[in-house]
Design an enzyme around this catalytic site. Structure first.
Site, PDB file in Angstrom:
ATOM      1  N   ASP A   3       7.947  37.620  18.572  1.00  0.00           N
ATOM      2  CA  ASP A   3       7.991  36.204  18.214  1.00  0.00           C
ATOM      3  C   ASP A   3       8.435  35.969  16.782  1.00  0.00           C
ATOM      4  O   ASP A   3       8.083  36.722  15.878  1.00  0.00           O
ATOM      5  CB  ASP A   3       6.613  35.572  18.424  1.00  0.00           C
ATOM      6  CG  ASP A   3       6.304  35.375  19.890  1.00  0.00           C
ATOM      7  OD1 ASP A   3       7.103  34.691  20.565  1.00  0.00           O
ATOM      8  OD2 ASP A   3       5.304  35.918  20.377  1.00  0.00           O
ATOM      9  N   GLU A   5       4.128  27.655  30.630  1.00  0.00           N
ATOM     10  CA  GLU A   5       3.791  28.997  30.152  1.00  0.00           C
ATOM     11  C   GLU A   5       2.807  28.830  29.010  1.00  0.00           C
ATOM     12  O   GLU A   5       3.100  28.189  28.011  1.00  0.00           O
ATOM     13  CB  GLU A   5       5.052  29.731  29.673  1.00  0.00           C
ATOM     14  CG  GLU A   5       5.974  30.081  30.829  1.00  0.00           C
ATOM     15  CD  GLU A   5       7.323  30.606  30.363  1.00  0.00           C
ATOM     16  OE1 GLU A   5       7.409  31.119  29.235  1.00  0.00           O
ATOM     17  OE2 GLU A   5       8.284  30.479  31.139  1.00  0.00           O
ATOM     18  N   TYR A  59      12.889  36.424  33.724  1.00  0.00           N
ATOM     19  CA  TYR A  59      13.023  35.722  32.443  1.00  0.00           C
ATOM     20  C   TYR A  59      14.173  36.379  31.685  1.00  0.00           C
ATOM     21  O   TYR A  59      14.022  37.474  31.164  1.00  0.00           O
ATOM     22  CB  TYR A  59      11.709  35.863  31.681  1.00  0.00           C
ATOM     23  CG  TYR A  59      11.560  35.062  30.412  1.00  0.00           C
ATOM     24  CD1 TYR A  59      12.598  34.885  29.500  1.00  0.00           C
ATOM     25  CD2 TYR A  59      10.326  34.488  30.101  1.00  0.00           C
ATOM     26  CE1 TYR A  59      12.429  34.151  28.337  1.00  0.00           C
ATOM     27  CE2 TYR A  59      10.142  33.751  28.932  1.00  0.00           C
ATOM     28  CZ  TYR A  59      11.202  33.596  28.052  1.00  0.00           C
ATOM     29  OH  TYR A  59      11.021  32.887  26.895  1.00  0.00           O
TER      30      TYR A  59
END
Lengths: 270, 398
Positions: A61, A50, A175
């Site tokens: 993040d 990725e 995911y």
């Protein structure tokens, strides 16, 4: 259906093995380093790559990937650079490559132009955390047209009903985010993750299930392996690069990937 | 004029808006939307909201005829909607009361907020204290310096203020950090967003809560036998005070509306916050709207002397209103805003916030085209005590 992701995951599944997907930010620590790091992690056993498209405001993040993203932008990395990096990698490897990034750089590049170029460069799939299923109609149609797998994320707060919607919308895999939180949290993975991953298993039937966020050791990998088709590791690897950036970080990176693979493998010997 | 029905069921104002957030937050947005929809028709909720606006926030705020300011220009009659007289010193508290009552209804005991100028942070800390809820406010490090008095107010009110060191250390980065906190603690935490930004239903909900400003203005004008004003003027950062003023007037064709953005050092420089004037559509903080960004979609740092307007995004409804032509968007510079602060202080005895001063500064350009039969209402969105440090520092340099 995208062939590289599908073939890789089907093959692993038929061998009763678990997939290791490695995230790194494109252009971190430098543009030339990225293909080299990817070559090394593939050699050490990674199954999927990725590649992060750096963004100025990465709101899903934690500090590690924020820093890598910021550094990459300062290194001059933009969407075009990311495509150049993918083409570099494709000269030496056929490993599945998924681009992961926030939606705004895609919009600025032009969504259709982005899909065309990604596909032509040899990208296999896309993970865009700020496109939930509700906002994905045009995105999915374009991805489909260009043979790119749109991979959606699920979270512990996702209902069973939504898990099924996410499964239907996704190609390649789903995911499954292990925790409520941002990437790179080091305060461990709660035991409730097993219950959540069981819920994912029950409701995600079309696609393989890969789990990510907060995985930082072979021990974590070992704990999660029975509950998913694979794991995704990003921040922990970037931390290793960051801690060794003035030395040769390739060796410790490879060692870490091997540790993760070993964690995933242990299950079969049990 | 056709009835105005924005946003649609998916939270779009034309092509702007939406919910561009991580999956972790989607259930919370749905929960919020459901709770808000129910509260709209819940007379007990509405009564509690109205009571708190009246008794705690101090509404209705006056619509004040600025006679000396009007005389100074010799054009249209200028009225000031005195949101600066709200408890905590700005319009922000209207929205905070609404959202906090929703938080109480949902049962969340931990409140987070982002703040730029500190006005939204202070309002949030205030209502959290009143309702007995834990409160954490994210504020860019740069803003904690230039709005220090508001940091102290929040601390005194019992809130935890977390300075944000990433990016430009201003409102954009405070919002990033608040969203990261929300993603992490979403199960027990309610995010009180301070403007008509963020994912749906926030822009709609904040607009609805703030539209008390425009509705009161309508009534107060009628009491003065003014059927409808000729112009409405308000500053635009995220755009909550302007939407609050404009929204009830949108279908009144007679009313011209002008939103004033921050031009910083000037729109020919790269130091401004004129998002609608110079931005391109993009996604930041959960919605699609005009955005200051480079050709690769990286968000550009904004600049304004006013911390509350120092933001590279803008509410999606403003993008829609700009494209449709219903609202005109202009911009004024830091130094024009500073002049306006002094003028209002000295002509009317009212010290406006630097944010608000942007709307006032636009009078210089608008008034020559008006006559004394016309009426202008300016939303005097906040008071200026918080800015004294910045103002005197700038004036000394000049």
């Amino acid at each position: 259906m995208n062939t590289r992701i599908h073939q890789t995951l089907s093959k692993l599944r038929s061998q009763n093995r678990k997939a290791l997907s490695i995230f790194i930010t494109a252009g971190y620590p430098s543009v030339t380093a990225t293909p080299e790091i990817i070559g090394a992690v593939e050699e050490a056993g990674a199954d999927i790559i990725e590649l992060g498209i750096p963004f100025s405001d990465p709101l899903a993040d934690g500090p590690t990937i924020q820093l890598a993203s910021d550094r990459a932008i300062k290194n001059g990395v933009n969407v075009t650079t990311v495509f150049d990096i993918v083409m570099e990698i494709r000269k030496i490897s056929q490993i599945p490559i998924i681009l992961m990034g926030y939606v705004n750089p895609l919009i600025a590049f032009g969504l259709e132009r982005f899909m065309q170029t990604a596909s032509a460069c040899g990208v296999d799939g896309l993970i865009i955390p700020d496109i939930p299923v509700e906002e994905s109609t045009a995105y999915r149609a374009l991805a489909h047209d260009h043979n790119l797998a749109p991979i959606f994320l699920s979270a512990p707060t996702t209902s069973d009903d939504r898990l099924r919607q996410i499964d239907m919308a996704s190609e390649g895999f789903v995911y499954c985010v292990s925790i409520t939180g941002v990437t790179g949290q080091s305060n461990g993975i709660p035991d409730t993750v097993k219950e959540y991953l069981q819920r994912c298993r029950n409701n995600i039937t079309k696609n393989p299930v890969l789990v990510g966020f907060g995985i930082s050791s072979g021990k974590n990998a070992h704990m999660l392996a029975p509950y998913a088709d694979g794991i995704i590791v990003g921040s922990a690897l970037i931390k290793i690069i960051n801690n060794n950036r003035n030395k040769n970080y390739i060796a410790p990176v490879k060692e870490f990937v091997k540790e993760l693979k070993k964690g995933l493998k242990l299950r079969e010997s049990e | 004029m056709k009835p105005y029905t924005q946003p649609d069921a998916k939270g779009y104002y034309g092509t702007y808006g939406g919910k561009y957030v991580p999956e972790t937050l989607m259930f919370a947005l749905q929960e919020l939307e459901d709770t808000y929809t129910a509260a709209k028709n819940d007379s007990i909720f509405q009564k509690e909201f109205q009571n708190m606006l009246a008794d705690f926030a101090g509404r209705p705020t006056p619509l004040y005829f600025a006679s000396r300011l009007t005389g100074h220009y010799g054009g249209a009659q200028i009225f000031l909607k005195r949101e600066d007289l709200c408890h905590t010193g700005a319009h922000k508290i209207n929205n905070v009361i609404g959202q906090m009552l929703l938080a109480k209804k949902i049962g969340k005991k931990r409140i987070i907020a982002e703040t730029g100028a500190g006005q939204h942070g202070v309002a949030t800390a205030t209502v959290a204290a009143k309702l007995g809820l834990d409160c954490v406010v994210y504020m860019g490090r740069e803003d904690t310096r230039r709005q220090e008095s508001n940091v102290n107010r929040m601390k005194l009110l019992g809130a935890q203020v977390i300075p944000v060191d990433s990016g430009t250390q201003t409102l954009k980065d405070a919002t990033n950090e608040a969203i990261r906190d929300w993603v992490t603690n979403v199960r027990n935490t309610f995010y009180v967003i301070g403007s008509v930004v963020g994912p749906h239903p926030y822009p709609m909900m904040v607009r609805d809560f703030q539209s008390v400003i425009g509705r009161e203005t309508q009534t107060q004008l009628q009491e003065r036998s003014i059927a409808s004003p000729d112009y409405l003027l308000a500053c635009v950062g995220g755009g909550s005070n302007s939407i609050g003023m404009f929204y009830p007037f949108i279908t009144d064709e007679h009313v011209k509306m002008i939103g004033v953005e921050a031009a910083g050092y000037g729109i020919t420089t790269d130091q401004h916050a004129a998002t609608l004037t110079l931005g391109k559509p993009g996604v930041l903080h959960g919605n699609l709207s005009y955005l200051l960004q480079d050709e690769y979609g990286q968000v550009l740092p904004a600049h304004s002397i006013s911390a509350g307007l120092d933001y590279p995004g803008v509410g999606p409804e403003h993008s829609f209103l700009k494209d449709s032509g219903r609202v005109r968007y202009e911009s004024v510079t830091d130094s024009e805003a500073l002049d306006a602060v002094q003028m209002l202080s000295q002509l009317e005895g009212i010290i406006p916030a630097l944010e608000t001063a942007h709307a006032l500064a636009y009078l210089e350009r608008l008034l020559p085209d008006t006559n004394s039969d016309q009426t202008i209402v300016i939303n005097l969105s906040g008071r200026g005590e918080k800015d004294l440090g910045t103002i005197f520092k700038e004036l000394e340099i000049e």
